[in-house]
Design a protein around this motif. Structure first.
Motif, PDB file in Angstrom:
ATOM      1  N   GLY A   1      17.227 -54.632 -41.008  1.00 52.51           N
ATOM      2  CA  GLY A   1      17.831 -55.560 -41.980  1.00 52.51           C
ATOM      3  C   GLY A   1      17.217 -56.948 -41.934  1.00 52.51           C
ATOM      4  O   GLY A   1      17.802 -57.914 -42.425  1.00 52.51           O
ATOM      5  N   ARG A   2      16.015 -57.057 -41.342  1.00 48.77           N
ATOM      6  CA  ARG A   2      15.334 -58.360 -41.219  1.00 48.77           C
ATOM      7  C   ARG A   2      13.903 -58.244 -41.750  1.00 48.77           C
ATOM      8  O   ARG A   2      13.260 -57.204 -41.560  1.00 48.77           O
ATOM      9  CB  ARG A   2      15.281 -58.777 -39.743  1.00 48.77           C
ATOM     10  CG  ARG A   2      16.640 -58.972 -39.107  1.00 48.77           C
ATOM     11  CD  ARG A   2      16.477 -59.394 -37.659  1.00 48.77           C
ATOM     12  NE  ARG A   2      15.648 -60.566 -37.557  1.00 48.77           N
ATOM     13  CZ  ARG A   2      14.874 -60.857 -36.488  1.00 48.77           C
ATOM     14  NH1 ARG A   2      14.838 -60.030 -35.455  1.00 48.77           N
ATOM     15  NH2 ARG A   2      14.161 -61.952 -36.471  1.00 48.77           N
ATOM     16  N   PRO A   3      13.391 -59.314 -42.386  1.00 52.08           N
ATOM     17  CA  PRO A   3      12.045 -59.245 -42.948  1.00 52.08           C
ATOM     18  C   PRO A   3      10.979 -59.385 -41.871  1.00 52.08           C
ATOM     19  O   PRO A   3      11.178 -60.070 -40.858  1.00 52.08           O
ATOM     20  CB  PRO A   3      12.002 -60.472 -43.880  1.00 52.08           C
ATOM     21  CG  PRO A   3      12.909 -61.461 -43.210  1.00 52.08           C
ATOM     22  CD  PRO A   3      14.016 -60.642 -42.587  1.00 52.08           C
ATOM     23  N   PHE A   4       9.867 -58.760 -42.102  1.00 48.48           N
ATOM     24  CA  PHE A   4       8.671 -58.930 -41.269  1.00 48.48           C
ATOM     25  C   PHE A   4       8.975 -58.844 -39.764  1.00 48.48           C
ATOM     26  O   PHE A   4       8.765 -59.800 -39.017  1.00 48.48           O
ATOM     27  CB  PHE A   4       7.970 -60.259 -41.603  1.00 48.48           C
ATOM     28  CG  PHE A   4       7.134 -60.169 -42.851  1.00 48.48           C
ATOM     29  CD1 PHE A   4       5.863 -59.613 -42.812  1.00 48.48           C
ATOM     30  CD2 PHE A   4       7.618 -60.621 -44.070  1.00 48.48           C
ATOM     31  CE1 PHE A   4       5.081 -59.508 -43.971  1.00 48.48           C
ATOM     32  CE2 PHE A   4       6.847 -60.515 -45.227  1.00 48.48           C
ATOM     33  CZ  PHE A   4       5.586 -59.968 -45.171  1.00 48.48           C
ATOM     34  N   VAL A   5       9.487 -57.686 -39.354  1.00 50.88           N
ATOM     35  CA  VAL A   5       9.731 -57.471 -37.927  1.00 50.88           C
ATOM     36  C   VAL A   5       8.862 -56.350 -37.350  1.00 50.88           C
ATOM     37  O   VAL A   5       8.862 -56.125 -36.150  1.00 50.88           O
ATOM     38  CB  VAL A   5      11.223 -57.173 -37.625  1.00 50.88           C
ATOM     39  CG1 VAL A   5      12.070 -58.410 -37.797  1.00 50.88           C
ATOM     40  CG2 VAL A   5      11.743 -56.026 -38.485  1.00 50.88           C
TER      41      VAL A   5
END
Ligand code: URA
Length: 235
Positions: A100-104
């Motif tokens: 649920g987080r961008p660019f991980v």
């Protein structure tokens, strides 16, 4: 005594080597990463923060397009509401969909290193995507998906009011600069004005990973990021 020109050359060399080190080229420079420097902006007021939260909640519940059916969760974007700098990618991949987080994922780890080389903390900028849900098999988002999703991004941008948006790759660049034709090599390297924001197009970190040995591409990205740093008074 060293001349001022020599000082400038040395400073340029040092930042380039630091960038190479940050993005994983271990054999050229043994210094620690540069310390992140605080971003000096007034904190966003409570109304702006509440509006950001409202956008986020709408994104989390959104079912406006077909991507909703295939997602684990949507990925609204993250970072400071009060920041001069945003990064915008294409859309979540598998890791982002799961967390649920961008660019991980892998590209995200590289982006985080690039941000650190720019002397920013990842949490001091805002990172978002053109579409907020993972396209199946990481395909390029379709026009209808982009059209139904980007009002969220536009609301986030309006609340953040950044000075610079770095567009990562073709999909993000085309959204902001549909009239600018050409491949990334010819488009990048300069700012474009968009609604009072300076847009800096550059290569997507996944492209850097796919072309890992290509120092020319890495150097182009670092040149682009140095222009962003100059505009924001970071160097
Ligand atoms: N690629 C993107 O464009 N966005 C992400 O969040 C991750 C990978």
């Amino acid at each position: 005594m060293p001349s001022r020109k020599a000082d400038r050359v040395l400073a340029g060399l040092e930042t380039h080597l630091r960038f190479l080190k940050e993005i994983g080229v271990e054999d050229v420079f043994k210094a620690p990463p540069p310390p992140a420097r605080p971003v000096r902006t007034k904190p966003a007021g409570p109304e702006t923060e509440a509006a950001m939260t409202a956008v986020r909640e709408e994104i989390l519940a959104c079912r406006k397009c077909g991507l909703a059916a295939g997602r684990t969760q949507s990925v609204p974007g993250e970072g400071r509401t009060s920041t001069p700098l945003m990064f915008v990618g294409e859309g979540p991949g598998r890791d982002e969909d799961q967390q649920g987080r961008p660019f991980v994922g892998r590209a995200g780890q590289l982006l985080t290193k690039i941000i650190a080389a720019m002397t920013f903390d990842r949490g001091d900028v805002f990172i978002a995507n053109i579409v907020k849900c993972r396209p199946p098999d990481n395909r390029v988002p379709q026009r209808a998906e982009v059209e139904s999703c980007t009002p969220y991004l536009l609301r986030q941008i309006a609340l953040i009011n950044p000075r610079v948006i770095v567009t990562l790759g073709k999909t993000a660049t085309e959204f902001f600069l549909p009239e600018v034709a050409g491949n990334m090599t010819s488009i990048r390297g300069r700012f474009y004005e968009w609604n009072g924001v300076q847009i800096m197009p550059t290569f997507h970190p996944s492209y850097l990973i796919r072309n890992e040995g290509d120092k020319v591409i890495r150097k182009m990205v670092w040149d682009d990021m140095q222009k962003v740093m100059s505009l924001l008074g970071r160097k």
